[in-house]
Design a protein around this motif. Structure first.
Motif, PDB file in Angstrom:
ATOM      1  N   PHE A  81      39.689  -2.735   6.992  1.00 32.87           N
ATOM      2  CA  PHE A  81      38.406  -3.426   7.067  1.00 32.87           C
ATOM      3  C   PHE A  81      37.322  -2.412   7.407  1.00 32.87           C
ATOM      4  O   PHE A  81      37.473  -1.636   8.361  1.00 32.87           O
ATOM      5  CB  PHE A  81      38.446  -4.522   8.131  1.00 32.87           C
ATOM      6  N   THR A  82      36.265  -2.387   6.613  1.00 27.64           N
ATOM      7  CA  THR A  82      35.152  -1.477   6.866  1.00 27.64           C
ATOM      8  C   THR A  82      33.845  -2.235   6.722  1.00 27.64           C
ATOM      9  O   THR A  82      33.765  -3.260   6.033  1.00 27.64           O
ATOM     10  CB  THR A  82      35.155  -0.281   5.892  1.00 27.64           C
ATOM     11  N   PHE A  83      32.808  -1.712   7.358  1.00 24.97           N
ATOM     12  CA  PHE A  83      31.473  -2.280   7.191  1.00 24.97           C
ATOM     13  C   PHE A  83      30.443  -1.167   7.376  1.00 24.97           C
ATOM     14  O   PHE A  83      30.722  -0.129   7.986  1.00 24.97           O
ATOM     15  CB  PHE A  83      31.229  -3.423   8.183  1.00 24.97           C
ATOM     16  N   GLY A  84      29.266  -1.391   6.852  1.00 24.19           N
ATOM     17  CA  GLY A  84      28.218  -0.371   6.949  1.00 24.19           C
ATOM     18  C   GLY A  84      27.186  -0.571   5.869  1.00 24.19           C
ATOM     19  O   GLY A  84      26.849  -1.709   5.505  1.00 24.19           O
ATOM     20  N   GLY A  85      26.711   0.527   5.313  1.00 25.12           N
ATOM     21  CA  GLY A  85      25.719   0.430   4.254  1.00 25.12           C
ATOM     22  C   GLY A  85      24.891   1.682   4.164  1.00 25.12           C
ATOM     23  O   GLY A  85      25.152   2.695   4.851  1.00 25.12           O
ATOM     24  N   ASP A  86      23.870   1.644   3.328  1.00 27.20           N
ATOM     25  CA  ASP A  86      23.033   2.822   3.108  1.00 27.20           C
ATOM     26  C   ASP A  86      21.581   2.398   2.934  1.00 27.20           C
ATOM     27  O   ASP A  86      21.254   1.207   2.841  1.00 27.20           O
ATOM     28  CB  ASP A  86      23.513   3.623   1.902  1.00 27.20           C
ATOM     29  N   ALA A  87      20.729   3.385   2.892  1.00 35.72           N
ATOM     30  CA  ALA A  87      19.310   3.180   2.582  1.00 35.72           C
ATOM     31  C   ALA A  87      18.921   4.213   1.531  1.00 35.72           C
ATOM     32  O   ALA A  87      19.401   5.351   1.546  1.00 35.72           O
ATOM     33  CB  ALA A  87      18.450   3.349   3.829  1.00 35.72           C
ATOM     34  N   VAL A  88      18.061   3.800   0.599  1.00 34.24           N
ATOM     35  CA  VAL A  88      17.613   4.671  -0.483  1.00 34.24           C
ATOM     36  C   VAL A  88      16.082   4.671  -0.497  1.00 34.24           C
ATOM     37  O   VAL A  88      15.462   3.613  -0.475  1.00 34.24           O
ATOM     38  CB  VAL A  88      18.149   4.211  -1.848  1.00 34.24           C
ATOM     39  N   ILE A  89      15.503   5.852  -0.517  1.00 33.62           N
ATOM     40  CA  ILE A  89      14.042   5.995  -0.594  1.00 33.62           C
ATOM     41  C   ILE A  89      13.711   6.855  -1.808  1.00 33.62           C
ATOM     42  O   ILE A  89      14.285   7.940  -1.994  1.00 33.62           O
ATOM     43  CB  ILE A  89      13.483   6.659   0.677  1.00 33.62           C
ATOM     44  N   GLY A  90      12.810   6.379  -2.640  1.00 35.94           N
ATOM     45  CA  GLY A  90      12.357   7.140  -3.791  1.00 35.94           C
ATOM     46  C   GLY A  90      10.876   7.441  -3.689  1.00 35.94           C
ATOM     47  O   GLY A  90      10.109   6.661  -3.138  1.00 35.94           O
ATOM     48  N   PHE A  91      10.489   8.604  -4.218  1.00 34.32           N
ATOM     49  CA  PHE A  91       9.074   8.984  -4.173  1.00 34.32           C
ATOM     50  C   PHE A  91       8.708   9.816  -5.400  1.00 34.32           C
ATOM     51  O   PHE A  91       9.574  10.232  -6.150  1.00 34.32           O
ATOM     52  CB  PHE A  91       8.764   9.752  -2.889  1.00 34.32           C
ATOM     53  N   HIS A 146       0.814  -1.215   0.000  1.00 38.11           N
ATOM     54  CA  HIS A 146       0.000   0.000   0.000  1.00 38.11           C
ATOM     55  C   HIS A 146       0.848   1.266   0.000  1.00 38.11           C
ATOM     56  O   HIS A 146       0.376   2.322  -0.418  1.00 38.11           O
ATOM     57  CB  HIS A 146      -0.928  -0.002   1.219  1.00 38.11           C
ATOM     58  N   PHE A 147       2.095   1.166   0.474  1.00 37.88           N
ATOM     59  CA  PHE A 147       2.953   2.348   0.509  1.00 37.88           C
ATOM     60  C   PHE A 147       3.440   2.762  -0.882  1.00 37.88           C
ATOM     61  O   PHE A 147       4.036   3.825  -1.038  1.00 37.88           O
ATOM     62  CB  PHE A 147       4.155   2.090   1.423  1.00 37.88           C
ATOM     63  N   SER A 148       3.216   1.908  -1.885  1.00 36.70           N
ATOM     64  CA  SER A 148       3.659   2.244  -3.242  1.00 36.70           C
ATOM     65  C   SER A 148       2.909   3.441  -3.805  1.00 36.70           C
ATOM     66  O   SER A 148       3.334   4.023  -4.805  1.00 36.70           O
ATOM     67  CB  SER A 148       3.473   1.033  -4.167  1.00 36.70           C
ATOM     68  N   ASP A 149       1.792   3.833  -3.177  1.00 36.28           N
ATOM     69  CA  ASP A 149       1.090   5.042  -3.606  1.00 36.28           C
ATOM     70  C   ASP A 149       1.888   6.290  -3.260  1.00 36.28           C
ATOM     71  O   ASP A 149       1.691   7.345  -3.856  1.00 36.28           O
ATOM     72  CB  ASP A 149      -0.284   5.121  -2.935  1.00 36.28           C
ATOM     73  N   VAL A 150       2.786   6.170  -2.273  1.00 39.20           N
ATOM     74  CA  VAL A 150       3.597   7.311  -1.831  1.00 39.20           C
ATOM     75  C   VAL A 150       5.051   7.153  -2.250  1.00 39.20           C
ATOM     76  O   VAL A 150       5.676   8.093  -2.731  1.00 39.20           O
ATOM     77  CB  VAL A 150       3.513   7.478  -0.303  1.00 39.20           C
ATOM     78  N   PHE A 151       5.599   5.939  -2.074  1.00 38.40           N
ATOM     79  CA  PHE A 151       7.011   5.697  -2.338  1.00 38.40           C
ATOM     80  C   PHE A 151       7.176   4.815  -3.574  1.00 38.40           C
ATOM     81  O   PHE A 151       6.480   3.817  -3.729  1.00 38.40           O
ATOM     82  CB  PHE A 151       7.676   5.026  -1.138  1.00 38.40           C
TER      83      PHE A 151
END
Length: 455
Positions: free
Chosen positions: A445-455, A410-415
């Motif tokens: 040595f490294t670790f981590g990451g990201d998050a991506v939000i599209g709208f 249902h969130f695909s209407d916004v994102f």
């Protein structure tokens, strides 16, 4: 006497021809037969009967207005507005004294969460189904965030904001399709555009990892002001050519030397039953600043060469290989590398990614980190800035990661998009140097990451 490629490029920079790019765009636009029709001008016979329905004994006509090639509606249809936000963190347990993950640009700050980019894009893409028609489109994108520090164009926006989070017009170009010579025709871009060379681009959704390979950081260009053409010879074979002011430069005082640069290459599509794609791009032109090298900067060429091969091994697995070689006459430097990628879809929402790289900086002139927010662009101008570099080094790197892209329901209407990409990475000098963690270690040595939000 023959005419060299450099002489051809130089002709675009002569004072009497500095407006040639603008003139080209105007002539291109004027050549497109726009036919503008107001709705009231359509006669009844121009509106076809699509369906005839009967309801309560009354005939109801469902009609559709024609959308003829060249009509006004064709040019305004398909305009989209899209926003995207990316942020992440790369942790470094060694806690380097200078706070930098050596060998990285976009993910250079260790143990600090950051907003990499927040973009707003207004665009009208070309429709490949209309290749027999003239088409006109555009792309305008503003980017705010820490990534902007490395994608500036000199002379345009370098002093707008001097903090870590900066603002740039990452894209602002017109694009057109010309139905000339072949069934596929010619596609043209003119304006500000991100560079086309390499596997990993600025848009995080087009690459598998948060961090970038050494090749993507140091051996491919980032941003251009110029013209790019793609000639579709047939369904398999494309020819790419382009001319621009140089990597991350404009014209006049925005150019760090007095010469342009240009692309040429080919793309082979739909090979091996549609599973294999090969992209070969080369680039030539001077890129060093006259402030540092003097008049020699205008004749000392940089040669960029990159070949990308992508093969869909199965419905789940895709392999990509990138081979890159760069030679700079001004720096008397060579850099060469190989990067291998594998993506394996574990299920519709989860993909496992692997990247391995071998990268040789033959003189130590390319791999470096900048210690100030404006250091990179100032270095492009030839201004001495505080930075961290290493002696000639052969780098090896292995990165493992996941891309989790859930069904938004249902969130695909916004994102339009949501993805999380954790990763772990191992870097090491293979020839005994100690470039990492403030020049203390041969490995990192490294670790981590990201998050991506599209709208």
């Amino acid at each position: 006497m023959g005419v060299s490629f450099g002489e051809i490029l130089w002709s675009f920079k002569k004072p009497r021809q500095q407006g040639s790019w603008i003139a080209f765009s105007v002539l291109w636009l004027c050549s497109i037969p726009l036919s503008v029709h107001a709705e009231s001008a359509h006669a009844e016979e121009d509106i076809p009967l699509e369906a005839r329905k009967v309801k309560d004994g009354t005939e109801v006509h469902a009609v559709t207005q024609k959308n003829e090639p060249g009509s006004f509606s064709q040019w305004v249809e398909g305009i989209t507005v899209h926003g995207q936000v990316e942020g992440g963190i790369i942790a470094n347990p060694a806690r380097p004294e200078d706070g930098l993950n050596f060998g990285s640009l976009l993910t250079d700050h260790a143990n600090q969460a950051q907003l990499n980019q927040m973009t707003l894009t207004i665009a009208k893409d070309l429709d490949p189904q209309l290749n027999k028609d003239y088409q006109l489109g555009f792309d305008i994108q503003l980017l705010y965030g820490s990534d902007a520090r490395y994608f500036h164009l000199l002379g345009m926006d370098t002093n707008m904001i001097t903090q870590r989070y900066q603002l740039i017009p990452s894209e602002a170009y017109l694009t057109g399709h010309l139905p000339w010579l072949t069934e596929g025709g010619v596609d043209v871009k003119a304006g500000i555009m991100t560079a086309i060379m390499g596997v990993e681009g600025l848009d995080p959704t087009t690459r598998p990892f948060y961090s970038l390979a050494y090749t993507s950081n140091y051996s491919v260009p980032f941003e251009h002001l110029g013209i790019l053409t793609t000639f579709h010879v047939d369904e398999t074979f494309d020819v790419v050519t382009g001319i621009d002011s140089g990597n991350q430069t404009t014209i006049g005082s925005g150019d760090n030397n007095g010469e342009p640069a240009g692309y040429f290459g080919v793309t082979l599509n739909n090979l091996a039953g549609g599973d294999l794609t090969i992209v070969q791009l080369s680039r030539i032109g001077p890129e060093n600043p006259t402030r540092t090298f003097g008049p020699r900067a205008n004749s000392a060429m940089r040669y960029w060469n990159d070949i990308d091969v992508t093969y869909k091994l199965s419905e789940e697995a895709t392999l990509t290989g990138e081979v890159n070689y760069l030679h700079d006459e001004g720096l008397r430097a060579d850099v060469y590398s190989f990067v291998g990628f594998m993506a394996y879809k574990l299920d519709p929402e989860l993909t496992f990614n692997l990247r391995t790289e071998l990268y040789r900086d033959n003189t130590g002139a390319f791999v470096s980190n900048f210690q100030t927010n404006t250091g990179y662009t100032r270095a492009l101008r030839g201004i001495s800035v505080p930075s961290v570099s290493a002696p000639p080094t052969t780098y090896g790197a292995l990165t493992l990661g996941l891309t989790y892209k859930p069904d938004l329901g249902h969130f695909s209407d916004v994102f339009s998009l949501f993805e999380i990409r954790p990763e772990i990475r191992f870097d090491r000098s293979l020839n005994g140097t100690r470039p990492f963690n403030a020049s203390r270690n041969a490995g990192q040595f490294t670790f981590g990451g990201d998050a991506v939000i599209g709208f």
